[in-house]
Scaffold this motif. Structure first.
Motif, PDB file in Angstrom:
ATOM      1  N   GLN A   2      84.081  92.172  56.916  1.00 16.11           N
ATOM      2  CA  GLN A   2      84.802  91.178  57.867  1.00 16.11           C
ATOM      3  C   GLN A   2      85.172  92.081  59.214  1.00 16.11           C
ATOM      4  OE1 GLN A   2      87.922  88.780  56.505  1.00 16.11           O
ATOM      5  NE2 GLN A   2      89.099  88.845  58.320  1.00 16.11           N
ATOM      6  N   SER A   3      84.811  91.330  60.372  1.00 15.09           N
ATOM      7  CA  SER A   3      85.085  92.076  61.539  1.00 15.09           C
ATOM      8  C   SER A   3      86.448  91.425  62.111  1.00 15.09           C
ATOM      9  CB  SER A   3      84.010  91.676  62.636  1.00 15.09           C
ATOM     10  OG  SER A   3      83.810  90.439  63.014  1.00 15.09           O
ATOM     11  N   SER A   4      86.748  90.498  61.944  1.00 12.57           N
ATOM     12  CA  SER A   4      88.259  89.650  62.514  1.00 12.57           C
ATOM     13  C   SER A   4      89.361  90.194  61.914  1.00 12.57           C
ATOM     14  CB  SER A   4      88.069  88.078  62.417  1.00 12.57           C
ATOM     15  OG  SER A   4      87.033  87.516  62.965  1.00 12.57           O
ATOM     16  N   LEU A   7      92.085  85.485  59.962  1.00  8.00           N
ATOM     17  CA  LEU A   7      91.579  84.195  59.716  1.00  8.00           C
ATOM     18  C   LEU A   7      92.382  82.979  59.626  1.00  8.00           C
ATOM     19  CD1 LEU A   7      88.691  85.405  57.082  1.00  8.00           C
ATOM     20  CD2 LEU A   7      88.559  85.182  59.257  1.00  8.00           C
ATOM     21  N   TYR A  46      89.163  80.667  58.706  1.00  9.18           N
ATOM     22  CA  TYR A  46      89.058  80.875  57.589  1.00  9.18           C
ATOM     23  C   TYR A  46      87.904  80.759  56.812  1.00  9.18           C
ATOM     24  CZ  TYR A  46      90.308  82.338  52.719  1.00  9.18           C
ATOM     25  OH  TYR A  46      90.076  82.909  51.409  1.00  9.18           O
ATOM     26  N   GLN A  48      85.462  82.091  52.932  1.00  9.02           N
ATOM     27  CA  GLN A  48      85.426  82.943  51.832  1.00  9.02           C
ATOM     28  C   GLN A  48      83.938  82.994  51.378  1.00  9.02           C
ATOM     29  OE1 GLN A  48      88.133  81.219  49.159  1.00  9.02           O
ATOM     30  NE2 GLN A  48      87.273  79.221  49.337  1.00  9.02           N
ATOM     31  N   THR A  49      83.431  83.675  50.604  1.00  5.79           N
ATOM     32  CA  THR A  49      82.195  84.045  50.260  1.00  5.79           C
ATOM     33  C   THR A  49      82.226  83.527  48.736  1.00  5.79           C
ATOM     34  OG1 THR A  49      82.546  86.269  49.588  1.00  5.79           O
ATOM     35  CG2 THR A  49      81.544  86.000  51.543  1.00  5.79           C
ATOM     36  N   ARG A  85      93.034  90.749  57.269  1.00  2.33           N
ATOM     37  CA  ARG A  85      91.966  91.846  56.585  1.00  2.33           C
ATOM     38  C   ARG A  85      93.028  92.396  55.602  1.00  2.33           C
ATOM     39  NH1 ARG A  85      89.784  95.820  58.730  1.00  2.33           N
ATOM     40  NH2 ARG A  85      91.221  96.009  60.512  1.00  2.33           N
ATOM     41  N   ILE A 152      78.979  83.531  61.920  1.00  2.00           N
ATOM     42  CA  ILE A 152      80.125  84.275  61.660  1.00  2.00           C
ATOM     43  C   ILE A 152      79.921  85.976  62.033  1.00  2.00           C
ATOM     44  CG2 ILE A 152      81.225  83.164  59.856  1.00  2.00           C
ATOM     45  CD1 ILE A 152      80.153  85.166  57.796  1.00  2.00           C
ATOM     46  N   LEU A 154      80.059  89.834  61.432  1.00  9.61           N
ATOM     47  CA  LEU A 154      80.639  90.944  60.557  1.00  9.61           C
ATOM     48  C   LEU A 154      80.208  92.466  61.073  1.00  9.61           C
ATOM     49  CD1 LEU A 154      78.252  89.391  57.603  1.00  9.61           C
ATOM     50  CD2 LEU A 154      81.023  89.244  57.915  1.00  9.61           C
TER      51      LEU A 154
END
Length: 302
Positions: A2-4, A7, A46, A48-49, A85, A152, A154
């Motif tokens: 994740q880059s952010s 979220l 936000y 989620q995977t 994060r 998104i 990444l």
């Protein structure tokens, strides 16, 4: 990865008022994102995977009203989840991660102070509007997230290079009705549904006790499958008279938190009081379709 830094997801669930959603989106979500950007921090909605590594789709947080953000929206208040994060980072970048939460929380509080008068006016209007819908219009019993495409950002964990990916996205911020019913005037609860009554009152709902027995015209729930029904888990409604014994309860939808009562008492969903076992069975609740004529006592002081 994740880059952010943060979220965000504001509250949304079936029957959330449009004006509440607008306030959440424009006065809070947008303001917090701007504050993070000015602080040199990244933010995004936000997501989620999937637990399945072969599934490359993503989803927002749940739209069920069993989270504080969504329950708040049904109480005509702003709900906002702020997620940093770091669940898998140990103490790495800890100062930056804490700083991002401080910036987001501070801007949320400032937005509340700046918009205090507007929020009060909105809450008053929405409360009256929702209460006025008792016995009329439609009620969304189940809602499903919309399927969309979302881009998104990444980071490659080895090179640090930023990567943009477009993935299938299940969005709880854009809901589609999956099951609707006519909005009742209120709900009858059996005399031994005391746990449900206590929880409703804790959520800020008015619950009245039947003082003198009488009959109520109601739709009762039955788990038999309706002829020709295709909706999985839908219940058959049977119209008739319900004996409202002395000591049983009535929850009117002519109140500001009516949509929260419906989320708890329509038994089709796993988060309802029937689905979680707070109500013992379908016979303990019924939808009252006409203004009741029995005598009630206001039991809120107990």
């Amino acid at each position: 990865v994740q880059s952010s830094d943060v979220l965000l997801q504001y509250g949304n669930t079936a029957n959330t008022h449009d004006i509440v959603l607008k306030a959440e989106r424009e006065w809070y979500d947008a303001a917090v994102r701007d504050a993070l950007t000015q602080a040199g921090l990244g933010s995004d909605g936000y997501f989620q995977t999937s637990a399945n590594p072969q599934d490359r789709s993503i989803s927002s947080g749940s739209a069920a009203p069993d989270t504080l953000r969504s329950a708040s929206a049904l109480k005509n208040a702003v709900g906002l989840a702020i997620t940093s994060r770091g669940s898998d980072l140990g103490r790495a970048h800890l100062q930056r991660r804490v700083h991002s939460l401080v910036i987001a929380a501070t801007r949320t509080l400032r937005a509340s102070a700046e918009r205090a008068k507007d929020l009060s006016q909105i809450r008053s209007f929405v409360a009256r509007d929702i209460a006025s819908q008792a016995c009329r219009r439609q009620l969304v019993v189940k809602a499903e997230p919309a399927l969309q495409q979302r881009s998104i950002s990444l980071l490659d964990p080895k090179s640090g290079e930023e990567l943009a990916q477009t993935l299938d996205f299940s969005s709880a911020l854009d809901l589609k009705p999956a099951l609707t019913r006519s909005r009742p005037c209120g709900y009858w609860l059996s005399a031994h549904s005391t746990e449900a009554v206590q929880r409703l009152r804790q959520l800020g709902l008015q619950v009245m006790r039947v003082a003198e027995p009488g009959k109520l015209i109601a739709d009762s729930y039955n788990d038999a499958k309706p002829i020709g029904a295709t909706e999985r888990g839908s219940l058959l409604l049977t119209r008739g008279a319900v004996e409202a014994d002395e000591g049983s309860f009535y929850v009117s939808l002519n109140q500001s938190h009516a949509n929260l009562a419906a989320a708890a008492l329509e038994p089709d969903t796993p988060y309802s009081f029937a689905g979680t076992g707070v109500l013992a069975g379908l016979s303990d609740v019924a939808r009252i379709v006409n203004p009741p004529s029995v005598v009630f006592e206001d039991d809120d002081a107990d």
